[in-house]
Design a protein around this motif. Structure first.
Motif, short mmCIF file in Angstrom:
data_model
loop_
_atom_site.label_atom_id
_atom_site.label_comp_id
_atom_site.label_asym_id
_atom_site.label_seq_id
_atom_site.Cartn_x
_atom_site.Cartn_y
_atom_site.Cartn_z
N GLY A 101 0.83 -1.18 0.00
CA GLY A 101 0.00 0.00 0.00
C GLY A 101 0.87 1.24 0.00
O GLY A 101 2.01 1.21 0.47
N TYR A 102 0.33 2.33 -0.53
CA TYR A 102 1.08 3.58 -0.67
C TYR A 102 0.17 4.75 -0.34
O TYR A 102 -1.00 4.77 -0.75
CB TYR A 102 1.60 3.70 -2.10
N LEU A 103 0.72 5.72 0.36
CA LEU A 103 -0.01 6.92 0.71
C LEU A 103 0.93 8.11 0.62
O LEU A 103 2.02 8.09 1.20
CB LEU A 103 -0.56 6.80 2.14
N SER A 104 0.52 9.15 -0.10
CA SER A 104 1.31 10.38 -0.15
C SER A 104 1.17 11.14 1.17
O SER A 104 0.09 11.18 1.77
CB SER A 104 0.82 11.30 -1.28
N ILE A 105 2.27 11.72 1.60
CA ILE A 105 2.27 12.58 2.79
C ILE A 105 2.34 14.02 2.28
O ILE A 105 3.28 14.38 1.57
CB ILE A 105 3.47 12.28 3.71
N PRO A 106 1.34 14.85 2.60
CA PRO A 106 1.35 16.23 2.12
C PRO A 106 2.52 17.04 2.69
O PRO A 106 3.07 16.70 3.73
CB PRO A 106 0.02 16.80 2.63
N HIS A 107 2.87 18.10 1.99
CA HIS A 107 3.99 18.96 2.41
C HIS A 107 3.85 19.40 3.86
O HIS A 107 4.81 19.36 4.63
CB HIS A 107 4.08 20.19 1.51
N GLY A 108 2.65 19.80 4.27
CA GLY A 108 2.44 20.31 5.61
C GLY A 108 2.58 19.27 6.71
O GLY A 108 2.74 19.62 7.88
N ASN A 109 2.48 18.00 6.36
CA ASN A 109 2.60 16.93 7.35
C ASN A 109 3.97 16.27 7.33
O ASN A 109 4.18 15.25 7.96
CB ASN A 109 1.55 15.84 7.09
N SER A 110 4.90 16.85 6.58
CA SER A 110 6.19 16.20 6.41
C SER A 110 7.26 16.90 7.23
O SER A 110 7.19 18.08 7.50
CB SER A 110 6.50 16.18 4.91
N MET A 111 8.25 16.11 7.61
CA MET A 111 9.35 16.59 8.45
C MET A 111 10.10 17.77 7.87
O MET A 111 10.49 18.68 8.58
CB MET A 111 10.35 15.45 8.58
N HIS A 112 10.36 17.73 6.56
CA HIS A 112 11.21 18.74 5.92
C HIS A 112 10.41 19.71 5.05
O HIS A 112 11.00 20.55 4.38
CB HIS A 112 12.28 18.05 5.06
N GLY A 113 9.08 19.58 5.04
CA GLY A 113 8.24 20.50 4.29
C GLY A 113 8.15 20.22 2.80
O GLY A 113 7.65 21.05 2.05
N LYS A 142 5.07 -4.45 7.46
CA LYS A 142 6.22 -3.55 7.51
C LYS A 142 5.79 -2.24 6.88
O LYS A 142 5.13 -2.22 5.84
CB LYS A 142 7.39 -4.15 6.73
N PHE A 143 6.11 -1.14 7.55
CA PHE A 143 5.76 0.15 6.97
C PHE A 143 6.92 1.12 7.11
O PHE A 143 7.69 1.08 8.05
CB PHE A 143 4.46 0.71 7.55
N ARG A 144 7.03 1.96 6.07
CA ARG A 144 8.12 2.92 6.00
C ARG A 144 7.56 4.31 5.74
O ARG A 144 6.84 4.54 4.77
CB ARG A 144 9.08 2.57 4.87
N PHE A 145 7.89 5.24 6.64
CA PHE A 145 7.61 6.65 6.41
C PHE A 145 8.83 7.24 5.72
O PHE A 145 9.96 7.04 6.18
CB PHE A 145 7.39 7.40 7.74
N ARG A 146 8.62 7.93 4.63
CA ARG A 146 9.73 8.60 3.94
C ARG A 146 9.37 10.08 3.81
O ARG A 146 8.34 10.43 3.24
CB ARG A 146 9.91 8.00 2.55
N HIS A 147 10.22 10.92 4.37
CA HIS A 147 10.04 12.37 4.32
C HIS A 147 11.08 12.93 3.36
O HIS A 147 12.28 12.77 3.58
CB HIS A 147 10.19 12.99 5.70
N TYR A 148 10.59 13.60 2.29
CA TYR A 148 11.50 14.12 1.28
C TYR A 148 12.28 15.32 1.83
O TYR A 148 11.69 16.25 2.38
CB TYR A 148 10.74 14.54 0.02
N PHE A 149 13.58 15.31 1.66
CA PHE A 149 14.43 16.40 2.14
C PHE A 149 14.35 17.60 1.19
O PHE A 149 14.42 18.75 1.62
CB PHE A 149 15.89 15.92 2.27
N THR A 150 14.23 17.32 -0.11
CA THR A 150 14.09 18.37 -1.12
C THR A 150 13.01 17.92 -2.10
O THR A 150 12.38 16.88 -1.91
CB THR A 150 15.41 18.56 -1.91
N ASN A 151 12.84 18.69 -3.16
CA ASN A 151 11.89 18.30 -4.22
C ASN A 151 12.51 17.31 -5.21
O ASN A 151 11.84 16.85 -6.11
CB ASN A 151 11.38 19.53 -4.96
#
Length: 139
Positions: free
Chosen positions: A25-37, A59-68
């Motif tokens: 399964g996959y879910l997008s994390i919006p910019h406002g809910n992400s660690m690095h914006g 197993k689940f993995r949160f990935r927060h994008y550092f840049t675009n």
């Protein structure tokens, strides 16, 4: 956490013989809910070992994008593992409910890839655009 569960938690998503894979399964994390914006994603894999047909791992993995930039080495990844004893139908239902609930919190709808088979079946499936893979051969 047991040693076995810790060993499972410490490895990234791996599609190898000896396992049965129910779904991803996959879910997008919006910019406002992400660690690095810059947004991110939450990816899950529901599977079990062939030798333990009612012992499920999610197993689940949160990935927060550092840049675009896609696949920036500085992205933050957090791996987690949940385990439970259920039949397949209930395990799949729990995974759906969990990711759909996370989606409701972020305002995004999750996407699911049904596998229902071994690693060979997984590799034969048409993959959604969100699933980018690196193939690594074990020595």
């Amino acid at each position: 956490m047991s040693d076995e569960a810790q060993e499972e938690a410490d490895q990234p998503f791996a599609f190898v013989p000896g396992y049965y894979f129910a779904l991803m399964g996959y879910l997008s994390i919006p910019h406002g809910n992400s660690m690095h914006g810059h947004g991110g994603n939450l990816t899950i894999l529901l599977y079990r070992k062939d030798s333990t047909p009612t012992r499920w791992y999610m197993k689940f993995r949160f990935r927060h994008y550092f840049t675009n930039k896609p696949d920036d080495d500085r992205d933050t990844r957090n791996w987690n593992l949940a385990t439970f004893n259920e039949d397949e139908a209930l395990a799949v239902k729990k995974a759906h409910i969990w990711l759909e609930t996370m989606g409701a919190l972020t305002g995004h709808k999750p996407d699911f890839l049904e596998i229902k088979g071994d690693c060979e079946k997984f590799f034969g499936l048409q993959k959604p655009s969100w699933l980018r893979m690196s193939i690594v051969a074990e020595e």
